[in-house]
Design an enzyme around this catalytic site. Structure first.
Site, PDB file in Angstrom:
ATOM      1  N   ASN A   9     -23.850  42.770  27.726  1.00 17.03           N
ATOM      2  CA  ASN A   9     -23.335  42.996  29.071  1.00 17.03           C
ATOM      3  C   ASN A   9     -23.281  44.509  29.274  1.00 17.03           C
ATOM      4  O   ASN A   9     -22.368  45.163  28.794  1.00 17.03           O
ATOM      5  CB  ASN A   9     -21.941  42.372  29.218  1.00 17.03           C
ATOM      6  CG  ASN A   9     -21.348  42.627  30.593  1.00 17.03           C
ATOM      7  OD1 ASN A   9     -22.026  43.152  31.481  1.00 17.03           O
ATOM      8  ND2 ASN A   9     -20.084  42.256  30.772  1.00 17.03           N
ATOM      9  N   LYS A  11     -22.706  46.105  31.883  1.00 15.80           N
ATOM     10  CA  LYS A  11     -21.733  46.513  32.910  1.00 15.80           C
ATOM     11  C   LYS A  11     -22.370  47.557  33.840  1.00 15.80           C
ATOM     12  O   LYS A  11     -23.555  47.442  34.146  1.00 15.80           O
ATOM     13  CB  LYS A  11     -20.447  46.993  32.241  1.00 15.80           C
ATOM     14  CG  LYS A  11     -19.888  45.933  31.269  1.00 15.80           C
ATOM     15  CD  LYS A  11     -18.516  46.188  30.761  1.00 15.80           C
ATOM     16  CE  LYS A  11     -18.106  45.080  29.799  1.00 15.80           C
ATOM     17  NZ  LYS A  11     -16.753  45.212  29.296  1.00 15.80           N
ATOM     18  N   HIS A  92     -16.068  36.784  34.306  1.00 17.65           N
ATOM     19  CA  HIS A  92     -15.683  37.907  33.439  1.00 17.65           C
ATOM     20  C   HIS A  92     -14.312  38.440  33.867  1.00 17.65           C
ATOM     21  O   HIS A  92     -14.016  38.516  35.060  1.00 17.65           O
ATOM     22  CB  HIS A  92     -16.733  39.015  33.515  1.00 17.65           C
ATOM     23  CG  HIS A  92     -16.581  40.026  32.416  1.00 17.65           C
ATOM     24  ND1 HIS A  92     -15.617  41.006  32.451  1.00 17.65           N
ATOM     25  CD2 HIS A  92     -17.233  40.170  31.236  1.00 17.65           C
ATOM     26  CE1 HIS A  92     -15.701  41.730  31.335  1.00 17.65           C
ATOM     27  NE2 HIS A  92     -16.665  41.235  30.579  1.00 17.65           N
ATOM     28  N   GLU A  94     -13.177  41.354  34.020  1.00 21.64           N
ATOM     29  CA  GLU A  94     -13.211  42.517  34.923  1.00 21.64           C
ATOM     30  C   GLU A  94     -13.400  42.074  36.364  1.00 21.64           C
ATOM     31  O   GLU A  94     -12.832  42.655  37.289  1.00 21.64           O
ATOM     32  CB  GLU A  94     -14.320  43.497  34.473  1.00 21.64           C
ATOM     33  CG  GLU A  94     -13.898  44.240  33.215  1.00 21.64           C
ATOM     34  CD  GLU A  94     -15.045  44.759  32.367  1.00 21.64           C
ATOM     35  OE1 GLU A  94     -16.192  44.798  32.836  1.00 21.64           O
ATOM     36  OE2 GLU A  94     -14.770  45.112  31.201  1.00 21.64           O
ATOM     37  N   GLU A 164     -13.417  35.855  25.546  1.00 18.55           N
ATOM     38  CA  GLU A 164     -13.197  37.301  25.515  1.00 18.55           C
ATOM     39  C   GLU A 164     -11.713  37.596  25.749  1.00 18.55           C
ATOM     40  O   GLU A 164     -11.277  37.656  26.919  1.00 18.55           O
ATOM     41  CB  GLU A 164     -14.015  37.992  26.608  1.00 18.55           C
ATOM     42  CG  GLU A 164     -15.503  37.813  26.477  1.00 18.55           C
ATOM     43  CD  GLU A 164     -16.267  38.933  27.192  1.00 18.55           C
ATOM     44  OE1 GLU A 164     -17.039  39.621  26.524  1.00 18.55           O
ATOM     45  OE2 GLU A 164     -16.047  39.130  28.400  1.00 18.55           O
ATOM     46  N   GLY A 170     -13.181  46.532  25.276  1.00 17.70           N
ATOM     47  CA  GLY A 170     -13.256  47.980  25.443  1.00 17.70           C
ATOM     48  C   GLY A 170     -12.132  48.748  24.783  1.00 17.70           C
ATOM     49  O   GLY A 170     -11.933  49.933  25.052  1.00 17.70           O
ATOM     50  N   SER A 210     -14.882  44.177  21.833  1.00 20.52           N
ATOM     51  CA  SER A 210     -15.037  45.172  20.755  1.00 20.52           C
ATOM     52  C   SER A 210     -15.826  44.618  19.565  1.00 20.52           C
ATOM     53  O   SER A 210     -15.542  44.981  18.418  1.00 20.52           O
ATOM     54  CB  SER A 210     -13.674  45.716  20.312  1.00 20.52           C
ATOM     55  OG  SER A 210     -13.035  46.370  21.384  1.00 20.52           O
TER      56      SER A 210
HETATM   57  P1  13P Z   1     -16.732  45.514  24.755  1.00 15.55           P
HETATM   58  O1  13P Z   1     -17.737  44.992  23.763  1.00 15.55           O
HETATM   59  O2  13P Z   1     -17.042  46.896  25.258  1.00 15.55           O
HETATM   60  O3  13P Z   1     -15.329  45.363  24.260  1.00 15.55           O
HETATM   61  O4  13P Z   1     -16.860  44.583  26.066  1.00 15.55           O
HETATM   62  C1  13P Z   1     -16.845  43.207  25.905  1.00 15.55           C
HETATM   63  C2  13P Z   1     -17.197  42.598  27.187  1.00 15.55           C
HETATM   64  O5  13P Z   1     -16.473  42.688  28.156  1.00 15.55           O
HETATM   65  C3  13P Z   1     -18.484  41.907  27.276  1.00 15.55           C
HETATM   66  O6  13P Z   1     -18.567  41.151  28.442  1.00 15.55           O
END
Ligand code: 13P
Length: 247
Positions: A9, A11, A92, A94, A164, A170, A210
Site C-alpha cells: 500500500n 498510500k 483502510h 486511514e 491492521e 506507521g 509496521s
Molecule cells: P505501515 O506498514 O507503514 O505500518 O502501514 C501499514 C498499512 O497501513 C498498510 O495498509
C-alpha cells in the site's frame, strides 16, 4: 488453495519514476503457484503500471461508489475497470478515520466492487483504546458484520481480509506474533461460523502494521497469517523483495 499474498500500500507516496522502478523489480521476483503480489498504487500511476504488468496485480487504494457523475475530483469504479485494474482496497483505517468513511459507505463500496468482479482487500483492526480494554475481538467482529457478512457464499470469495491494528500502523510498533496470530485465528473462526470451513480455510488473511523485512518471516510463519499489507516498508524495492521472499 489458500493464497499467500504480499500487498504493497504505497498510500500518497513516490514519484512515477520511483513507482515504475519498484514495480519492474517486483516483476522479476520468482513466485510459487500459491503466491501473489499486489500493488495498491496512487491513481495517477495505475495506467503506467498496467503497461508494465506481467504478473503483479495492480490495485487502487480507493474509489467513489457512484458509477459516474458530478463528483469533482473523484474516481469511479468504471475508471478503474477501464484501466483493467484488478483489485481495490476497502475499509483502510486511514479512510475510516481521516476521511470519515462510515460502515454504511464501506458496505456500499464492497457491494459495488463485488458487483464489478474486482478482488477486494478488506481492512479491519482496532485502535489502541479498544486494545487496552481487551475489546479488540468484538470490535473487529462488529466491523466484519457491518461491512462484509451480508455477502453471500459466492461473493465472499472475492475478499481477502487485512487485519491492521491501528496502533501498529506507521508507528514501528508491530503486533507480536502471538497477538497477530490470535487475531487472525479469531477472524478465520468468525468467517467459518458465517460461511463454513471450506470458505474460511481458503480465505487469505493478511497482517498489516509496521511489517518489515525484519519481522515478516516470523509473522508469515504463523498458521493463520497468509502474508502482509505493507505500508512504509513497501516504498523501497529491496526491502519489499525481502518481505516477499519470507512468504
Ligand atoms: P505501515 O506498514 O507503514 O505500518 O502501514 C501499514 C498499512 O497501513 C498498510 O495498509
Amino acid at each position: 488453495m489458500r493464497k499467500n499474498i504480499v500487498a504493497a500500500n504505497w498510500k500518497m507516496n513516490l514519484t512515477k519514476k520511483e513507482a515504475l522502478s519498484i514495480f519492474e523489480q517486483l516483476e522479476e521476483v520468482q513466485l510459487k503457484d500459491n503466491q501473489e503480489i499486489i500493488v495498491f498504487s496512487p491513481y495517477v500511476f495505475l495506467d503506467a503500471l498496467k503497461q508494465k504488468q506481467k504478473k503483479v496485480k495492480v490495485g487502487a487504494q480507493n474509489f467513489h461508489p457512484a458509477p459516474h457523475g458530478a463528483y469533482t475530483g473523484k474516481v469511479s469504479i468504471n475508471h478503474l475497470l477501464d484501466l483493467e485494474v484488478e483489485c481495490v482496497l476497502i475499509g483502510h483505517s486511514e479512510r475510516r478515520m481521516l476521511f470519515n468513511e462510515s460502515d454504511e459507505l464501506i458496505k456500499t463500496k464492497i457491494d459495488v466492487a463485488v458487483e464489478n468482479k474486482l478482488e477486494i482487500v478488506f481492512c479491519c483492526g482496532e485502535p489502541i483504546d479498544i486494545r487496552n480494554k481487551s475489546s479488540h475481538c468484538s470490535y473487529v467482529l462488529q466491523q466484519m458484520e457491518a461491512n462484509l457478512f451480508h455477502l453471500d457464499h459466492e461473493q465472499i470469495k472475492q475478499i481477502s481480509i487485512a487485519y491492521e491494528p491501528v496502533w501498529a500502523i506507521g508507528t514501528g510498533k508491530t503486533a507480536t506474533t502471538e497477538q497477530a496470530e490470535n487475531m487472525h485465528r479469531f477472524i478465520r473462526m468468525c468467517v467459518e461460523q458465517r460461511y463454513g470451513f471450506e470458505i474460511s480455510n481458503e480465505m487469505s488473511i493478511l497482517y498489516g502494521g509496521s511489517c518489515n523485512a525484519t519481522n515478516s518471516s516470523e509473522l508469515f510463519a504463523c498458521e493463520n497469517i497468509d502474508g502482509g499489507l505493507i505500508g512504509g516498508a513497501s516504498l523501497k524495492a529491496e526491502e519489499l523483495c525481502k518481505i516477499i521472499s519470507s512468504l
